[in-house]
Design a protein around this motif. Structure first.
Motif, PDB file in Angstrom:
ATOM      1  N   LYS A  80       0.875  -0.994   0.172  1.00 25.06           N
ATOM      2  CA  LYS A  80       0.064   0.098   0.105  1.00 25.06           C
ATOM      3  C   LYS A  80       1.295   1.289   0.379  1.00 25.06           C
ATOM      4  N   MET A  81       1.790   1.621   0.994  1.00 24.23           N
ATOM      5  CA  MET A  81       2.701   2.620   0.757  1.00 24.23           C
ATOM      6  C   MET A  81       3.519   2.716  -0.600  1.00 24.23           C
ATOM      7  N   LEU A  82       3.860   1.099  -1.581  1.00 26.26           N
ATOM      8  CA  LEU A  82       4.489   1.478  -2.597  1.00 26.26           C
ATOM      9  C   LEU A  82       3.170   2.187  -3.542  1.00 26.26           C
ATOM     10  N   VAL A  83       2.293   1.668  -3.520  1.00 27.20           N
ATOM     11  CA  VAL A  83       1.365   2.192  -4.214  1.00 27.20           C
ATOM     12  C   VAL A  83       0.774   3.807  -4.450  1.00 27.20           C
ATOM     13  N   GLU A  84       1.196   3.642  -2.661  1.00 29.58           N
ATOM     14  CA  GLU A  84       1.178   6.232  -3.079  1.00 29.58           C
ATOM     15  C   GLU A  84       1.953   6.319  -3.214  1.00 29.58           C
ATOM     16  N   ASN A  85       2.996   5.673  -3.030  1.00 29.60           N
ATOM     17  CA  ASN A  85       4.272   6.349  -3.912  1.00 29.60           C
ATOM     18  C   ASN A  85       3.843   6.793  -4.937  1.00 29.60           C
ATOM     19  N   GLY A  86       3.161   5.684  -5.896  1.00 27.59           N
ATOM     20  CA  GLY A  86       3.372   5.283  -7.330  1.00 27.59           C
ATOM     21  C   GLY A  86       2.831   5.722  -7.891  1.00 27.59           C
ATOM     22  N   HIS A  87       1.650   6.490  -7.672  1.00 25.20           N
ATOM     23  CA  HIS A  87       0.604   7.680  -7.687  1.00 25.20           C
ATOM     24  C   HIS A  87       1.116   8.687  -7.995  1.00 25.20           C
ATOM     25  N   TYR A  88       1.526   9.002  -6.651  1.00 27.87           N
ATOM     26  CA  TYR A  88       2.724   9.989  -6.371  1.00 27.87           C
ATOM     27  C   TYR A  88       3.302  10.718  -7.535  1.00 27.87           C
ATOM     28  N   VAL A  89       4.628   9.815  -8.077  1.00 27.38           N
ATOM     29  CA  VAL A  89       5.300  10.063  -9.270  1.00 27.38           C
ATOM     30  C   VAL A  89       4.631  10.314 -10.337  1.00 27.38           C
ATOM     31  N   GLU A  90       3.651   9.326 -10.563  1.00 27.97           N
ATOM     32  CA  GLU A  90       2.717   9.430 -12.017  1.00 27.97           C
ATOM     33  C   GLU A  90       2.210  10.885 -11.634  1.00 27.97           C
ATOM     34  N   HIS A  91       2.015  11.501 -10.929  1.00 28.10           N
ATOM     35  CA  HIS A  91       1.695  13.154 -11.054  1.00 28.10           C
ATOM     36  C   HIS A  91       2.839  13.757 -11.080  1.00 28.10           C
ATOM     37  N   VAL A 100      12.249   7.794 -13.852  1.00 26.82           N
ATOM     38  CA  VAL A 100      13.091   6.875 -14.036  1.00 26.82           C
ATOM     39  C   VAL A 100      13.518   7.008 -12.611  1.00 26.82           C
ATOM     40  N   THR A 101      14.069   8.445 -12.188  1.00 28.22           N
ATOM     41  CA  THR A 101      14.912   8.412 -11.154  1.00 28.22           C
ATOM     42  C   THR A 101      14.069   8.320 -10.075  1.00 28.22           C
ATOM     43  N   SER A 102      12.973   7.828  -9.962  1.00 26.77           N
ATOM     44  CA  SER A 102      11.755   7.565  -8.735  1.00 26.77           C
ATOM     45  C   SER A 102      12.549   6.457  -8.654  1.00 26.77           C
ATOM     46  N   GLY A 103      12.810   5.295  -9.486  1.00 26.56           N
ATOM     47  CA  GLY A 103      12.868   3.898  -9.196  1.00 26.56           C
ATOM     48  C   GLY A 103      12.061   3.071  -9.460  1.00 26.56           C
ATOM     49  N   TYR A 104      10.757   3.895  -9.468  1.00 22.01           N
ATOM     50  CA  TYR A 104       9.302   3.176 -10.213  1.00 22.01           C
ATOM     51  C   TYR A 104       9.749   2.544 -11.474  1.00 22.01           C
ATOM     52  N   GLN A 105       9.292   1.647 -11.834  1.00 18.45           N
ATOM     53  CA  GLN A 105       8.840   0.968 -13.444  1.00 18.45           C
ATOM     54  C   GLN A 105       7.914   2.107 -14.410  1.00 18.45           C
ATOM     55  N   LEU A 106       8.226   2.640 -15.664  1.00 19.58           N
ATOM     56  CA  LEU A 106       7.599   3.388 -16.638  1.00 19.58           C
ATOM     57  C   LEU A 106       6.095   1.655 -16.997  1.00 19.58           C
ATOM     58  N   ALA A 107       4.994   2.011 -17.002  1.00 23.33           N
ATOM     59  CA  ALA A 107       4.174   0.870 -17.533  1.00 23.33           C
ATOM     60  C   ALA A 107       4.119   1.222 -19.574  1.00 23.33           C
ATOM     61  N   PRO A 108       3.849  -0.164 -19.951  1.00 23.78           N
ATOM     62  CA  PRO A 108       4.426   0.170 -21.438  1.00 23.78           C
ATOM     63  C   PRO A 108       2.974   1.289 -21.451  1.00 23.78           C
ATOM     64  N   GLY A 109       3.091   1.648 -23.153  1.00 28.25           N
ATOM     65  CA  GLY A 109       1.381   2.945 -23.613  1.00 28.25           C
ATOM     66  C   GLY A 109       1.031   3.331 -22.857  1.00 28.25           C
ATOM     67  N   SER A 110       2.604   4.591 -21.961  1.00 26.51           N
ATOM     68  CA  SER A 110       2.490   5.447 -21.286  1.00 26.51           C
ATOM     69  C   SER A 110       1.153   6.287 -22.680  1.00 26.51           C
ATOM     70  N   ARG A 111       0.696   7.076 -22.644  1.00 24.32           N
ATOM     71  CA  ARG A 111      -0.252   7.867 -23.282  1.00 24.32           C
ATOM     72  C   ARG A 111       0.423   9.123 -23.423  1.00 24.32           C
ATOM     73  N   THR A 112      -0.138   9.789 -24.473  1.00 25.29           N
ATOM     74  CA  THR A 112      -0.074  11.393 -24.396  1.00 25.29           C
ATOM     75  C   THR A 112      -1.560  11.753 -23.745  1.00 25.29           C
ATOM     76  N   ARG A 113      -1.747  12.446 -22.599  1.00 25.39           N
ATOM     77  CA  ARG A 113      -2.989  13.206 -22.133  1.00 25.39           C
ATOM     78  C   ARG A 113      -3.025  14.993 -22.903  1.00 25.39           C
TER      79      ARG A 113
END
Length: 209
Positions: A80-91, A100-113
């Motif tokens: 749960k901690m990792l998910v919380e920080n993961g969403h923080y990294v996304e935003h 990538v400097t966060s240590g999290y892996q980027l999901a494939p297919g990230s799209r243009t917003r």
């Protein structure tokens, strides 16, 4: 247009050791990283949980039910901690290199917003049928509901008579019908927070098809 960068957060598939090691990687990467100054789970709390999980993993090696249950509970807390920080990294991440400097892996297919039209109206599109529009609003913290208004644009650019319609909170598109094809309309939205409305947003113009 900014990219919508999404993290791989499927930690339920990780083995206990892999989850712990991944958490250590995010701790090393995010601690002191100026791109991520205020994660929802602090690095101190994350490290403490990692150390607790390490102890529980070792204790569960003897196969005892109590130790096994304790390990699983601490692993779930770490997930749960990792998910919380993961969403923080996304935003928080402004681009892929920073992500990538966060240590999290980027999901494939990230799209243009697509950026929102303004601070209140995220999207304004034509509906499936002639004389209709589809809307999505920007969420306002604490809002109980929203109110949309529209008016035909007059020859001098001023709005004609306004029509108002309230809407409940929603993340989905809302369709409004009854517009005249070929007419340019001005749209504004405001939020109701408890008993007070915010100011009307800046107008967005679109010609009805």
């Amino acid at each position: 247009m900014a990219e919508f960068l999404k993290a791989l957060l499927g930690f339920s598939k990780y083995s206990p050791g892999k989850l712990r090691d991944f958490a250590r990687g995010t701790y090393v990467s995010m601690k002191g990283n100026p791109i991520y100054p205020n994660p929802p789970v602090s690095m101190e709390n994350l490290l403490a949980k990692i150390e607790t999980v390490s102890v529980c993993i070792s204790a569960a090696l003897d196969g005892g039910k109590t130790a096994f249950a304790e390990r699983n509970q601490r692993l779930e807390e770490l997930r749960k901690m990792l998910v919380e920080n993961g969403h923080y990294v996304e935003h928080q991440a402004p681009d892929r290199a920073s992500f990538v400097t966060s240590g999290y892996q980027l999901a494939p297919g990230s799209r243009t917003r697509t950026p929102p039209l303004n601070h209140a109206i995220r999207n304004l599109d034509w509906g499936q049928n002639s004389g209709s529009f589809r809307f999505r609003f920007m969420a306002v913290e604490g809002a109980d509901s929203y109110e949309l208004r529209w008016a035909p644009e007059l020859a001098d650019g001023a709005p004609g008579d306004w029509t108002k319609k309230p809407f409940a909170r929603t993340k989905a598109y809302i369709t409004v019908t009854g517009f005249t094809p070929g007419t340019a309309y001005l749209f504004q939205v405001r939020a109701l927070i408890h008993t007070e409305y915010t100011d009307w947003s800046d107008p967005v113009k679109k010609i009805c098809l």
